[in-house]
Design an enzyme around this catalytic site. Structure first.
Site, PDB file in Angstrom:
ATOM      1  N   GLU A 144       7.342  -8.402  -0.953  1.00  0.00           N
ATOM      2  CA  GLU A 144       7.742  -8.182   0.350  1.00  0.00           C
ATOM      3  C   GLU A 144       8.729  -9.438   0.842  1.00  0.00           C
ATOM      4  O   GLU A 144       9.592  -9.383   0.276  1.00  0.00           O
ATOM      5  CB  GLU A 144       6.182  -8.292   1.278  1.00  0.00           C
ATOM      6  CG  GLU A 144       5.431  -7.285   1.038  1.00  0.00           C
ATOM      7  CD  GLU A 144       4.468  -7.196   1.806  1.00  0.00           C
ATOM      8  OE1 GLU A 144       3.103  -7.083   1.373  1.00  0.00           O
ATOM      9  OE2 GLU A 144       4.433  -6.987   2.928  1.00  0.00           O
ATOM     10  N   ASP A 164       0.410  -0.331   9.037  1.00  0.00           N
ATOM     11  CA  ASP A 164       0.753  -1.460   8.060  1.00  0.00           C
ATOM     12  C   ASP A 164      -0.409  -2.658   8.427  1.00  0.00           C
ATOM     13  O   ASP A 164      -0.989  -2.627   9.470  1.00  0.00           O
ATOM     14  CB  ASP A 164       2.132  -1.718   7.780  1.00  0.00           C
ATOM     15  CG  ASP A 164       2.267  -2.248   6.369  1.00  0.00           C
ATOM     16  OD1 ASP A 164       3.237  -2.287   5.742  1.00  0.00           O
ATOM     17  OD2 ASP A 164       1.265  -2.846   5.820  1.00  0.00           O
TER      18      ASP A 164
HETATM   19  C1  GLC Z   1       1.466  -4.666   2.952  1.00  0.00           C
HETATM   20  C2  GLC Z   1       2.588  -3.528   2.526  1.00  0.00           C
HETATM   21  C3  GLC Z   1       2.027  -2.653   2.479  1.00  0.00           C
HETATM   22  C4  GLC Z   1       0.817  -2.641   1.758  1.00  0.00           C
HETATM   23  C5  GLC Z   1      -0.181  -3.037   2.898  1.00  0.00           C
HETATM   24  C6  GLC Z   1      -1.582  -3.174   2.422  1.00  0.00           C
HETATM   25  O1  GLC Z   1       1.755  -5.330   3.785  1.00  0.00           O
HETATM   26  O2  GLC Z   1       3.805  -3.582   3.502  1.00  0.00           O
HETATM   27  O3  GLC Z   1       2.915  -1.582   1.623  1.00  0.00           O
HETATM   28  O4  GLC Z   1       0.070  -0.995   1.386  1.00  0.00           O
HETATM   29  O5  GLC Z   1       0.283  -4.259   3.139  1.00  0.00           O
HETATM   30  O6  GLC Z   1      -1.665  -3.965   1.123  1.00  0.00           O
END
Ligand code: GLC
Length: 667
Positions: free
Chosen positions: A539, A335
């Site tokens: 988030e 991530d």
């Molecule tokens: C974010 C999320 C993830 C996402 C990634 C790219 O922090 O946790 O779900 O796909 O970053 O944006």
């Protein structure tokens, strides 16, 4: 975690981290280290044999294997390392590829070409072509790039795209065929702008509604998550084992975030999941089993921990379980700087994550130094050659299966540049159907619904005429904030949908967010539709300390009570990314609809609130809860609990006639 977020949001808005931000990042890292098992403490034991056993997924193909072997034999260490790093377009330019042979780029929720706001669709396709050309023209072994994007409820970053209900609403539809169709449309609209990889579906099983990402979860019930995720993957990628698989108009999918992201203690985003291994298998793994069977090509590691060990460092679960026991033959992507949270790591140096089984590190801003560190660590043996080659093989195999080596530049691919597909009427019709099927009728006292369209209707509430609000997070911007109705040329607010329905019936509509009306015989409304609910978030920004709506927004209850006291029938439409405690609001409403985060087709709500001018009712409520609704504020209640005492159980939902909503009713 707030410190971390401010660093991240600073980054996402494209500002370089300054000294202050670096201090904040250090504080975040200190937080992460404190959350880690004490140095020397052994990671939680894993009984690999207790996990589901599957044959290699996706199935291997000898032709592809031979091609990958041939490539590997020609690639330099630098070229191999490049395949294991993904940079964000906020920091990398096509011309950088000549020196840094990276295998992938992404645009985070707030990243866009030239970091401009509201970038028109053609600019995205142009940038995709530029990166394609840069990879083609680089001296050395040609390996095509993959561009990943968070198309989590439609191609939601792009102006004009169809924005579907978020997963929590799709879970309420219990309609896998519809979800598959949504996946197909999403994949098509993604290829219009030149991306080939989406970071969807989320297969989290959200178990505590305080979590800010509950709406990205289909359900607290792993069976609903499994069915829904498999359907979306099939729509996005095409059916595994058929000629359509990863073919024209399809994209590479991602099951995320492995493992247990929805089970953290207190619902804290990126927190610690304390579940037993038995519960981890029973509750959080079924979505991945279904995703693997559907042929998902990539899986994203979670920021969260399991029993104190960060998932990005959990070799037992990433490698021994997911790749070994469960047979995952695609690749694991980290991530957004998720590796940075691993004790002993920084955003630009983390062999621990690579060696644990993360194949590609999502390194939005630290990729240059990470590249140098990884080359050094491969050469000095910190990262064994076998691990390097396994990771590269996995990435190359996904690119081969997706036909990326043969495909022409993005703008020459099927659907590319067909900008009229973005929010096309036939796409919007599917989205409107999804809105209808996602709505859950929790109360309809005195059968106040359906309303007659020829009446005097007051539309109140601060969410009534706001397409951004009804779409939620991950919409044009990471947080889904800062959007105006004009940013959605193919959208319709809930109010606009009501205005259309009432107008057709010869009635009158008055929009007043504060619920003001003329208290006169010919001014008093026959009914009030009050649209209230959560403001957009994503988030950790969505984590709650309480789930009591009236504690957070007493003004909404006051509005409902005032209308109620005036003797006006009140229909509450509640927009939320999760069940919240709303008993006072339910008591002050004659009818109450859980509308979740419906997306751009607000008209789907009027479809169910009103009968037709001729008295017919072409649609009825069919949605049923995929999450338990709390009986008291902050109750954490999930199907399967003993005792199980929610306000409304999973499966609850009324029809207009008052009977339980039967799945399969008129969509
Ligand atoms: C974010 C999320 C993830 C996402 C990634 C790219 O922090 O946790 O779900 O796909 O970053 O944006």
């Amino acid at each position: 975690m707030e410190e971390r977020e401010s660093t991240r949001s600073a980054w996402r808005s494209g500002r370089r981290a300054d000294g202050k931000q670096a201090l904040i990042a250090a504080a975040a890292l200190a937080t992460a280290i404190c959350a880690a098992p004490a140095w020397g403490q052994s990671p939680p034991a894993v009984d690999v044999a207790a996990w589901p056993a599957l044959p290699p997924q996706p199935p291997t193909d000898p032709k592809h294997e031979a091609f990958v072997d041939g490539l590997l034999s020609k690639m330099s260490v630098e070229e191999k390392v490049g395949q294991l790093i993904q940079a964000d377009i906020a920091t990398i330019r096509p011309e950088d590829i000549a020196r840094y042979p990276l295998g992938s780029i992404l645009n985070g929720g707030d990243s866009s070409p030239d970091m401009a706001a509201r970038v028109p669709a053609p600019e995205w396709l142009k940038l995709a072509d530029a990166f394609y050309a840069a990879a083609r023209e680089r001296k050395g072994t040609y390996v095509p790039l993959m561009w990943g994007i968070d198309a989590v409820h439609g191609q939601n970053k792009i102006i004009g795209a169809t924005i579907f209900p978020h997963n929590i609403g799709l879970g309420a539809t219990r309609d896998p065929a519809l979800i598959e169709k949504i996946g197909e449309i999403t994949a098509q609209e993604v290829t219009v702008t030149g991306q080939d990889w989406v970071f969807a579906p989320t297969v989290a099983v959200a178990r505590d509604d305080h979590w800010g990402r509950t709406y990205e979860s289909y359900s607290e019930d792993p069976a609903i998550v499994a069915t829904s995720a498999a359907a979306l993957i099939k729509g996005l990628q095409g059916e595994v084992g058929t000629p359509d698989f990863l073919g024209a108009g399809h994209v590479i999918a991602t099951a995320k975030h492995f493992l247990g992201d929805g089970g953290t203690n207190g619902g804290k985003d990126q927190g610690d999941t304390l579940a037993s291994e038995v519960d981890l298998i029973a509750i959080h793994a079924p979505g991945y089993v279904a995703a693997l069977k559907a042929g998902v090509q990539t899986i994203m590691a979670s920021y969260s921990s399991w029993r104190g060990l960060k998932m990005h460092a959990d070799r037992a679960l990433l490698t021994d379980v997911l790749k070994g026991r469960m047979g995952f033959a695609g690749f694991i992507v980290g991530d957004w700087n998720g590796h940075e949270q691993v004790p002993g790591c920084t955003k630009s140096d983390c062999p621990i994550a690579t060696n644990a089984g993360v194949d590609m590190l999502m390194a939005p801003d630290g990729w240059r130094d990470l590249f140098a560190a990884m080359v050094r660590e491969v050469k000095d043996g910190t990262i064994p050659t076998a691990r390097l080659d396994d990771a590269v093989r996995r990435v190359l195999a996904v690119k081969v299966r997706a036909g990326l080596f043969e495909k022409p530049r993005p703008s020459a691919r099927p659907f590319a540049g067909k900008f009229d597909l973005l929010g096309a009427p036939e796409h919007r019709a599917v989205a409107r159907q999804a809105v209808r099927e996602s709505l859950v009728l929790l109360k309809n006292a005195g059968s106040v619904l359906p309303l007659k369209p020829g009446r005097r209707i007051l539309v109140a509430g601060d969410a009534a005429d706001d397409i951004g609000r009804q779409s939620g997070g991950w919409t044009l911007s990471w947080q889904g904030t800062g959007n105006l109705n004009g940013d959605f040329p193919h959208g319709q607010s809930i109010y606009a949908g009501i205005e259309e329905a009432v107008g057709a019936g010869g009635g009158t509509v008055h929009l007043s967010p504060k619920g003001e009306f003329q208290d006169s015989p010919d001014g008093k409304p026959d009914a009030a539709i009050v649209v209230i609910g959560e403001r957009p978030y994503a988030e950790m920004k969505g984590d709650l300390v309480t789930t009591s709506w009236s504690a957070m927004h007493p003004e909404d209850l006051a509005l409902l009570k005032r209308l109620n006291a005036a003797g006006i029938p009140v229909v509450t439409v509640f927009l939320s990314g999760r069940p919240l405690w709303v008993d006072p609001e339910l008591d002050a409403s004659d009818a109450f609809v859980a509308a979740w985060l419906p997306g751009t087709e607000g008209g789907g709500i009027a479809d169910l609130l009103f009968e037709k001018p001729d008295g017919s009712r072409p649609y009825d409520f069919r949605g049923t809860l995929s999450f338990s609704w709390p009986r008291v504020a902050d109750q954490v209640v999930n199907v399967g609990d003993v005792p199980y005492e929610p306000r409304f159980p999973v499966g609850y939902g009324l029809t207009l006639g008052g009977a339980p909503a039967a799945q399969g009713a008129t969509p």
